[in-house]
Design an enzyme around this catalytic site. Structure first.
Site, short mmCIF file in Angstrom:
data_model
loop_
_atom_site.label_atom_id
_atom_site.label_comp_id
_atom_site.label_asym_id
_atom_site.label_seq_id
_atom_site.Cartn_x
_atom_site.Cartn_y
_atom_site.Cartn_z
CB SER A 124 48.88 12.84 41.37
OG SER A 124 48.96 14.15 40.87
CE1 TYR A 149 45.01 14.01 46.03
CE2 TYR A 149 46.44 15.39 44.68
CZ TYR A 149 45.61 14.29 44.82
OH TYR A 149 45.39 13.48 43.73
CE LYS A 153 46.41 10.63 45.39
NZ LYS A 153 45.61 9.42 45.38
P1 NAD Z 1 36.64 11.35 43.15
O1 NAD Z 1 36.54 12.18 44.37
O2 NAD Z 1 35.61 11.54 42.09
O3 NAD Z 1 36.67 9.80 43.54
C1 NAD Z 1 37.20 9.33 44.76
C2 NAD Z 1 36.15 8.42 45.36
O4 NAD Z 1 36.65 7.91 46.61
C3 NAD Z 1 34.83 9.12 45.65
O5 NAD Z 1 33.77 8.35 45.12
C4 NAD Z 1 34.75 9.17 47.18
O6 NAD Z 1 33.43 9.10 47.64
C5 NAD Z 1 35.59 7.96 47.55
N1 NAD Z 1 36.23 8.04 48.87
C6 NAD Z 1 36.93 9.06 49.40
N2 NAD Z 1 37.40 8.74 50.62
C7 NAD Z 1 36.97 7.48 50.86
C8 NAD Z 1 37.13 6.59 51.95
N3 NAD Z 1 37.82 6.95 53.05
N4 NAD Z 1 36.57 5.36 51.87
C9 NAD Z 1 35.87 5.00 50.77
N5 NAD Z 1 35.68 5.80 49.72
C10 NAD Z 1 36.24 7.02 49.76
O7 NAD Z 1 38.10 11.57 42.56
P2 NAD Z 1 38.73 11.10 41.17
O8 NAD Z 1 39.03 12.31 40.38
O9 NAD Z 1 37.94 10.01 40.57
O10 NAD Z 1 40.12 10.55 41.69
C11 NAD Z 1 40.34 9.17 41.94
C12 NAD Z 1 41.75 8.99 42.47
O11 NAD Z 1 42.68 9.52 41.51
C13 NAD Z 1 42.04 9.74 43.77
O12 NAD Z 1 42.87 8.94 44.58
C14 NAD Z 1 42.77 10.98 43.31
O13 NAD Z 1 43.63 11.48 44.29
C15 NAD Z 1 43.55 10.43 42.12
N6 NAD Z 1 43.92 11.47 41.15
C16 NAD Z 1 42.94 12.27 40.63
C17 NAD Z 1 43.29 13.27 39.72
C18 NAD Z 1 42.24 14.18 39.16
O14 NAD Z 1 42.59 15.26 38.66
N7 NAD Z 1 40.97 13.83 39.16
C19 NAD Z 1 44.63 13.45 39.37
C20 NAD Z 1 45.60 12.61 39.92
C21 NAD Z 1 45.23 11.62 40.82
#
Ligand code: NAD
Ligand code: UDP
Length: 338
Positions: A124, A149, A153
């Site tokens: 991120s 959080y 990362k």
């Molecule tokens: P999201 O919550 O929609 O997807 C994450 C998925 O991981 C979910 O389906 C959840 O059920 C699953 N999950 C969580 N913990 C788990 C575990 N211990 N074992 C198995 N599954 C697990 O989030 P997203 O927005 O799709 O984000 C995906 C990734 O991108 C994350 O790592 C997040 O930190 C990163 N990210 C997201 C953003 C954003 O703004 N959406 C920005 C930067 C980075």
């Protein structure tokens, strides 16, 4: 090629699973469904007439990971699984470090044991902290994240740097996302946050659809174009495409690479509200509130490294991001439940 997608039923993971299937990859999804629904994969199947195999389970479960790698000839892993709510991470740091840091380490251990060394990791722009200059390049120093959080990362990035330095067989991409928004143009899949959204665009769209009363704009006294915070919003389908490009690029190399995935354009909160009102034809009432703790004034990417090295560039503009968000939100006011 067969790809393991952890977190593949989540917002970004499901759009990337779709892109992988459309590009001819086989996909195994590992997700514990703690923040998502299996329905996301039904939507994927409805769109592309191909399906991913869903394995319900935790990325911290080493025995399960070992079984997955034994049963499937996985070539590479896209690792999205993790917890992502900044405020919650302050209240529940152990859960965040467990899921994000321990989960990533367990995954890497299982990969190494299975002889799989290609990994694309969801990082991120938060790892940059509060840079003095914009746009943000990958060689800017990382900052000091103000919450667990962001810390998680940065810790994972550092673990992966050390791993690649120690063991040159690894080929790793750290993808630093800016602000993912939007939804697939079909309107069949999109972001489905549980509870009240933390992020701007899902909040706005729930106001427009009538689920929430009004938006709180967190601060209008920043040194920006109109006083509200500026971010680099990137369409989730462009982001998914960036993962495919990163996967292809690391497949032929080794070591660690960092790429920003953003558009290079910054928009203020008020500009986003205006664009959403235009796309939806609905008013978005708002009230200005004090700044939110930990927020920075502005943040946008220099995406030229990804353009040069991955041959990737974001192609969808703010209007498309808002129109696609609205198509999804207006046809699914309660997310995948409807
Ligand atoms: P999201 O919550 O929609 O997807 C994450 C998925 O991981 C979910 O389906 C959840 O059920 C699953 N999950 C969580 N913990 C788990 C575990 N211990 N074992 C198995 N599954 C697990 O989030 P997203 O927005 O799709 O984000 C995906 C990734 O991108 C994350 O790592 C997040 O930190 C990163 N990210 C997201 C953003 C954003 O703004 N959406 C920005 C930067 C980075
Ligand atoms: N924001 C806002 N009201 C909200 C949510 C966010 O004014 O309900 C602002 C926030 O202060 C920031 C921008 O919108 O300037 C993007 O915030 P978001 O939480 O979506 O992403 P961040 O960049 O903080 O990860």
């Amino acid at each position: 090629m067969k790809i393991l997608v952890t977190g593949g039923t989540g917002y970004i993971g499901s759009h990337t699973t779709l892109a992988l299937l459309e590009a001819g990859y086989e996909v195994v999804v590992l997700d514990n469904l703690c923040n998502s629904s299996e329905a996301a994969l039904h939507a994927v199947e409805a769109i592309c007439a191909k399906s991913a195999l869903l394995i319900r389970g935790d990325v911290c479960d080493r025995a399960l990971l070992d079984r997955i790698f034994q049963e499937h000839a996985i070539d590479a892993v896209l690792h999205f699984a993790g917890l992502k709510a900044v405020g919650e991470s302050v209240r529940k740091p152990l859960e965040y470090y467990q899921a994000n840091v321990c989960g990533s380490i367990t995954l890497c251990q299982a990969m190494a044991a299975a002889g799989v060394f290609r990994l694309v990791f969801s990082s991120s722009a938060t790892v940059y902290g509060a840079p003095e200059h914009m746009p943000i390049r990958e060689d800017f120093p990382t900052g000091t994240p103000t919450n667990p959080y962001g810390q998680s990362k940065l810790i994972i990035e550092n673990v992966l740097h050390d791993l690649c330095a120690a063991q040159p067989r690894w080929s790793v991409a750290l993808l630093r996302y800016f602000n993912p928004v939007g939804a697939h143009a079909s309107g069949l899949m999109g972001e489905d946050p549980r509870g009240i959204p933390n992020n701007l665009v899902p909040y706005i769209s729930q106001v427009a659809v009538g689920s929430l009363n009004e938006l709180s704009i967190f601060g209008d006294d920043y040194p920006t174009v109109d006083g509200t915070g500026v971010r680099d919003y990137i369409h989730v389908v462009d982001l998914a495409d960036g993962h495919l490009k990163a996967l292809q690029t690391i497949s032929g190399g080794s070591g660690i690479n960092v790429w920003n995935l953003g558009t290079g354009d910054g928009y203020s909160v008020r500009q986003v509200v205006h664009a959403f009102e235009q796309a939806s034809g609905r008013p978005v009432p708002y009230r200005v509130e004090p700044r939110r703790a930990g927020d920075i004034a502005e943040c946008w990417a220099d995406p030229s490294k990804a353009e040069q090295e991955l041959g990737w560039t974001a192609t969808r503009n703010l209007q498309e991001m808002m129109a696609d968000t609205w198509r999804w939100q207006s046809s699914h006011p309660k997310g995948y439940l409807e």
